[in-house]
Design a protein around this motif. Structure first.
Motif, PDB file in Angstrom:
ATOM      1  N   GLU A   1       1.345   1.680  -3.803  1.00  0.00           N
ATOM      2  CA  GLU A   1       2.463   2.151  -3.009  1.00  0.00           C
ATOM      3  C   GLU A   1       2.001   3.319  -2.156  1.00  0.00           C
ATOM      4  O   GLU A   1       1.166   4.122  -2.566  1.00  0.00           O
ATOM      5  CB  GLU A   1       3.604   2.602  -3.917  1.00  0.00           C
TER       6      GLU A   1
ATOM      7  N   ASN B   1      -0.598   8.596  -0.281  1.00  0.00           N
ATOM      8  CA  ASN B   1      -0.350   9.456   0.881  1.00  0.00           C
ATOM      9  C   ASN B   1      -1.062  10.799   0.818  1.00  0.00           C
ATOM     10  O   ASN B   1      -1.605  11.263   1.832  1.00  0.00           O
ATOM     11  CB  ASN B   1       1.153   9.667   1.082  1.00  0.00           C
TER      12      ASN B   1
ATOM     13  N   SER C   1       1.356  -1.743   2.586  1.00  0.00           N
ATOM     14  CA  SER C   1       1.363  -1.808   1.128  1.00  0.00           C
ATOM     15  C   SER C   1       2.023  -3.095   0.662  1.00  0.00           C
ATOM     16  O   SER C   1       2.946  -3.606   1.309  1.00  0.00           O
ATOM     17  CB  SER C   1       2.111  -0.611   0.540  1.00  0.00           C
TER      18      SER C   1
ATOM     19  N   LYS D   1       3.344   6.071  -1.400  1.00  0.00           N
ATOM     20  CA  LYS D   1       3.561   7.412  -1.940  1.00  0.00           C
ATOM     21  C   LYS D   1       2.446   7.832  -2.901  1.00  0.00           C
ATOM     22  O   LYS D   1       2.210   9.030  -3.101  1.00  0.00           O
ATOM     23  CB  LYS D   1       4.909   7.487  -2.657  1.00  0.00           C
TER      24      LYS D   1
END
Length: 338
Positions: free
Chosen positions: A33, A38, A56, A35
């Motif tokens: 993912e 990142n 993703s 997040k």
């Protein structure tokens, strides 16, 4: 070609490419993912000025998309889990080899393709988890112990057909042969507390609910539950313990998450820089802290949380052999109804 240093990375970027469209971007297919990666991407972009575009998705869906797109693929880099997917992509001609002394220096030969088509980024272990109030951890030392009559109707796993279990069984075939692996699977299936359903976290939850005493799962799921927003999952973490099997033998079964440059890559130099960045100390540390996996680099410690589970010996020798034993693993899984 002249080069300009990017001091923060210790890498070099081509001056000639500094102002070109291709030099400013790298396109990534990622099974993680957004997040979760990142923070790493932001560090990379800040250090290099290269923008990272991320798509993703589930690992198998991204691989399917890569196959469908062929030479027209958007992706420069494939980030995926399980060496089996990386090797499949290589065999299908979806990847291109890269030469990198930096990657070779920091990744053991067992955890990268000998021809340079894929490289490991992190290590994930498939361990045995137990109910602390019901099981004496010293009673289990090997995966083979799970076939003992003492654990009849007391074990939970996800389906054998899932890639995690297929890969684990392939490692057993590599180590002990197909006959041994078949007998082990029969013994395990005989000891299952319920029909396999759900993912690894569901198996850990089942142990906590008293539906079984033991479960097989990837250790990073255990780590994510320790920091879950769900009180019930945090209780799962508190009530279960982890066993690293095969410490007197080959070591606990492990697999990798890894990276490769696609055959269709339009930004190959940036793709290689991105993969090399993922092997820097800061990125490897972030990987470990965020995802609760083990750094691929032997000179970097795992996170404090992972270290709290105890040191263990990993079976890295089997990793590159898994793909060649998958068909045999599938036959065993089908014949035993796992």
């Amino acid at each position: 070609m002249k080069f300009i240093a990017k001091i923060a990375l210790g890498f070099m970027l081509p001056i000639a490419a500094e102002n070109s469209a291709e030099s400013s971007v790298v396109n990534v297919y990622s099974f993680r993912e957004a997040k979760l990666i990142n923070p790493i991407i932001e560090r990379f972009s800040a250090s290099t000025g290269i923008k990272v575009n991320v798509v993703s998705g589930k690992a198998d869906k991204l691989l399917k998309r890569l196959i469908q797109d062929g030479e027209n693929s958007f992706a420069d880099v494939l980030l995926t889990s399980n060496v089996v997917r990386l090797e499949k992509a290589k065999q299908l001609g979806l990847l291109q080899a890269i030469e990198s002394d930096y990657l070779k220096q920091h990744i053991s030969p067992e955890l990268r393709d000998p021809e340079g088509f894929w490289y490991g980024l992190s290590i994930r272990a498939r361990a045995i988890f137990y109910a602390k109030d019901k099981v004496n951890a010293s009673d289990i030392h090997r995966y083979e112990d799970l076939t003992s009559e003492a654990w009849h109707n007391k074990i939970c796993t996800r389906k054998g057909s899932h890639t995690y279990n297929r890969s684990m069984l392939a490692s057993f075939i590599a180590l002990h042969g197909e006959k041994w692996a078949g007998q082990w699977t029969k013994g395990l299936v005989n000891n299952l507390a319920m029909r396999p359903t759900g993912g690894d976290r569901d198996q850990l939850r089942n142990v906590n609910r008293g539906k079984c005493d033991l479960a097989i799962a990837n250790s990073y799921y255990f780590g994510t539950m320790s920091q879950s927003a769900s009180l019930q999952d945090r209780q799962v973490y508190a009530n279960l313990g982890v066993i690293w099997p095969e410490q007197l033998g080959s070591g606990t079964h492990v697999n990798i998450s890894g990276a490769a440059i696609t055959n269709a890559a339009k930004n190959k130099e940036n793709a290689q820089l991105f993969i090399e960045f993922l092997l820097t100390e800061q990125a490897q540390t972030m990987y470990s802290n965020i995802n609760h996996e083990l750094p691929i680099r032997q000179d970097i410690q795992a996170s404090e949380l992972v270290r709290s589970w105890g040191d263990f010996k990993a079976d890295i020798d089997s990793v590159a052999k898994l793909y060649q034993h998958l068909d045999a693993a599938d036959r065993i899984i089908d014949s035993t109804g796992w």
